[in-house]
Design a protein around this motif. Structure first.
Motif, short mmCIF file in Angstrom:
data_model
loop_
_atom_site.label_atom_id
_atom_site.label_comp_id
_atom_site.label_asym_id
_atom_site.label_seq_id
_atom_site.Cartn_x
_atom_site.Cartn_y
_atom_site.Cartn_z
N THR A 288 -32.71 -20.04 51.63
CA THR A 288 -34.07 -19.52 51.52
C THR A 288 -35.11 -20.56 51.91
OG1 THR A 288 -34.05 -20.08 49.17
CG2 THR A 288 -33.48 -17.82 49.77
N ASP A 289 -34.78 -21.85 51.74
CA ASP A 289 -35.77 -22.88 52.09
C ASP A 289 -36.03 -22.91 53.59
OD1 ASP A 289 -33.08 -23.84 52.36
OD2 ASP A 289 -33.85 -25.87 52.57
N LEU A 290 -34.99 -22.75 54.40
CA LEU A 290 -35.16 -22.72 55.85
C LEU A 290 -35.93 -21.48 56.28
CD1 LEU A 290 -31.69 -23.91 57.21
CD2 LEU A 290 -33.88 -25.07 57.48
N ILE A 291 -35.56 -20.34 55.71
CA ILE A 291 -36.24 -19.09 56.06
C ILE A 291 -37.72 -19.17 55.68
CG2 ILE A 291 -36.32 -16.61 55.57
CD1 ILE A 291 -33.28 -16.72 55.12
N HIS A 292 -37.98 -19.74 54.52
CA HIS A 292 -39.37 -19.88 54.04
C HIS A 292 -40.19 -20.76 54.98
CE1 HIS A 292 -42.46 -21.91 51.44
NE2 HIS A 292 -42.75 -20.64 51.26
N ARG A 293 -39.60 -21.85 55.45
CA ARG A 293 -40.31 -22.75 56.37
C ARG A 293 -40.69 -22.04 57.66
NH1 ARG A 293 -37.38 -28.43 57.19
NH2 ARG A 293 -39.20 -28.70 58.55
N ALA B 277 -31.69 -15.83 58.66
CA ALA B 277 -32.29 -14.53 58.37
C ALA B 277 -31.33 -13.40 58.75
CB ALA B 277 -33.61 -14.38 59.13
N LEU B 278 -30.64 -13.55 59.89
CA LEU B 278 -29.65 -12.55 60.30
C LEU B 278 -28.48 -12.50 59.33
CD1 LEU B 278 -29.66 -13.35 64.12
CD2 LEU B 278 -30.50 -11.25 63.06
N SER B 279 -28.04 -13.69 58.88
CA SER B 279 -26.94 -13.75 57.91
C SER B 279 -27.34 -13.14 56.58
CB SER B 279 -26.50 -15.21 57.72
OG SER B 279 -26.00 -15.76 58.91
N ALA B 280 -28.62 -13.32 56.20
CA ALA B 280 -29.11 -12.74 54.94
C ALA B 280 -29.08 -11.21 55.01
CB ALA B 280 -30.53 -13.23 54.66
N LYS B 281 -29.39 -10.64 56.17
CA LYS B 281 -29.34 -9.19 56.33
C LYS B 281 -27.89 -8.67 56.22
CE LYS B 281 -33.48 -7.61 56.76
NZ LYS B 281 -34.01 -6.70 55.74
N VAL B 282 -26.96 -9.44 56.79
CA VAL B 282 -25.55 -9.05 56.69
C VAL B 282 -25.11 -9.08 55.23
CG1 VAL B 282 -23.19 -9.66 57.32
CG2 VAL B 282 -25.01 -9.82 59.03
N LYS B 283 -25.49 -10.14 54.53
CA LYS B 283 -25.06 -10.30 53.14
C LYS B 283 -25.63 -9.21 52.24
CE LYS B 283 -24.36 -13.81 49.62
NZ LYS B 283 -24.55 -15.23 49.23
N PHE C 174 -39.97 -13.26 60.46
CA PHE C 174 -40.89 -12.50 59.62
C PHE C 174 -40.67 -11.00 59.75
CE2 PHE C 174 -45.09 -10.44 59.01
CZ PHE C 174 -45.24 -10.72 57.67
N ASP C 175 -40.53 -10.49 60.99
CA ASP C 175 -40.32 -9.06 61.18
C ASP C 175 -38.97 -8.61 60.64
OD1 ASP C 175 -42.74 -8.26 62.26
OD2 ASP C 175 -42.18 -8.88 64.28
N ILE C 176 -37.97 -9.47 60.71
CA ILE C 176 -36.65 -9.13 60.14
C ILE C 176 -36.76 -8.95 58.63
CG2 ILE C 176 -34.35 -10.06 59.65
CD1 ILE C 176 -34.40 -11.35 62.42
N LEU C 177 -37.48 -9.84 57.97
CA LEU C 177 -37.55 -9.81 56.51
C LEU C 177 -38.47 -8.72 55.97
CD1 LEU C 177 -37.72 -13.63 55.68
CD2 LEU C 177 -35.72 -12.15 55.70
N ARG C 178 -39.48 -8.32 56.75
CA ARG C 178 -40.46 -7.35 56.23
C ARG C 178 -39.94 -5.92 56.28
NH1 ARG C 178 -44.15 -5.41 60.64
NH2 ARG C 178 -45.78 -5.15 59.08
#
Length: 206
Positions: free
Chosen positions: A29-34, A112-118, A183-187
């Motif tokens: 999350t720290d990398l995604i947040h940055r 971010a892509l890996s987070a969507k898979v998880k 950003f668009d992936i997460l929103r």
């Protein structure tokens, strides 16, 4: 990693093998947040502006005598404490952008892509096409699949009918692979990648 491929009608369309280095990471999350902070800061207009006392139109003639009034010794109506005076330490036009290494930006996208898979928010489809540019028809297809809040990433070229049909659907975005961003992936709740988009991603991170 093996992922199922579907059609926009919800039918099975086989499977696809994707790289674990892109879709199989343990999300940080720290990398995604940055990366998100870098994106949002970069797109800020920075056009906020308040007039300083040197930019206010007005006289600098002393308007009250030095002694005998029982008040402070003022000599300039443009001072910040007066109505109509300049703003002290007000905002100025500037860029909010800050640097972020290219490697960190690329790593943030992979996480971010890996987070969507998880989170089971990634869907692979064979193609994103529409026979006619009708929002109602496409919306009905998406409602059957439960795609009420989604981002579709296609190859370098998006099907014209699909793009036109999708642009009036709320909370539904369509981007070419060049426009993919954290950003668009997460929103959006769901991330829909076409097979062409997956191939382009793997080529990009090779």
């Amino acid at each position: 990693m093996e992922l199922e491929v579907k059609t926009l009608e919800g039918a099975a369309a086989g499977s696809i093998t994707v790289s674990d280095e892109i879709f199989g990471l343990e999300p940080r999350t720290d990398l995604i947040h940055r990366v998100v902070r870098w994106q949002l800061a970069k797109r800020q207009a920075g056009t906020h502006k308040a007039l300083q006392r040197s930019e206010i139109s007005g006289t600098t003639k002393k308007f009250v005598r030095q002694k005998g009034t029982g008040g402070a010794r003022h000599g300039n109506k443009k001072a910040p404490q007066f109505r109509g005076g300049g703003k002290a330490h007000g905002p100025v036009v500037r860029s909010h952008a800050h640097d972020l290494p290219k490697k960190i930006r690329a790593l943030g996208l992979r996480h971010a892509l890996s987070a969507k898979v998880k989170s089971e928010g990634l869907i692979i489809v064979d193609e994103a096409k529409a026979t006619e540019a009708k929002t109602k028809a496409l919306s009905a297809r998406l409602d059957k699949l439960g795609f009420s809040n989604a981002l579709v990433i296609d190859g370098s070229e998006i099907d014209g009918n699909f793009r036109l049909a999708a642009r009036n659907i709320p909370a539904f975005d369509v981007l070419p692979i060049e426009g993919i961003n954290v950003f668009d992936i997460l929103r959006r709740e769901k991330l829909i990648l076409t097979k062409a988009a997956v191939s382009a991603l793997e080529e990009r991170f090779k």
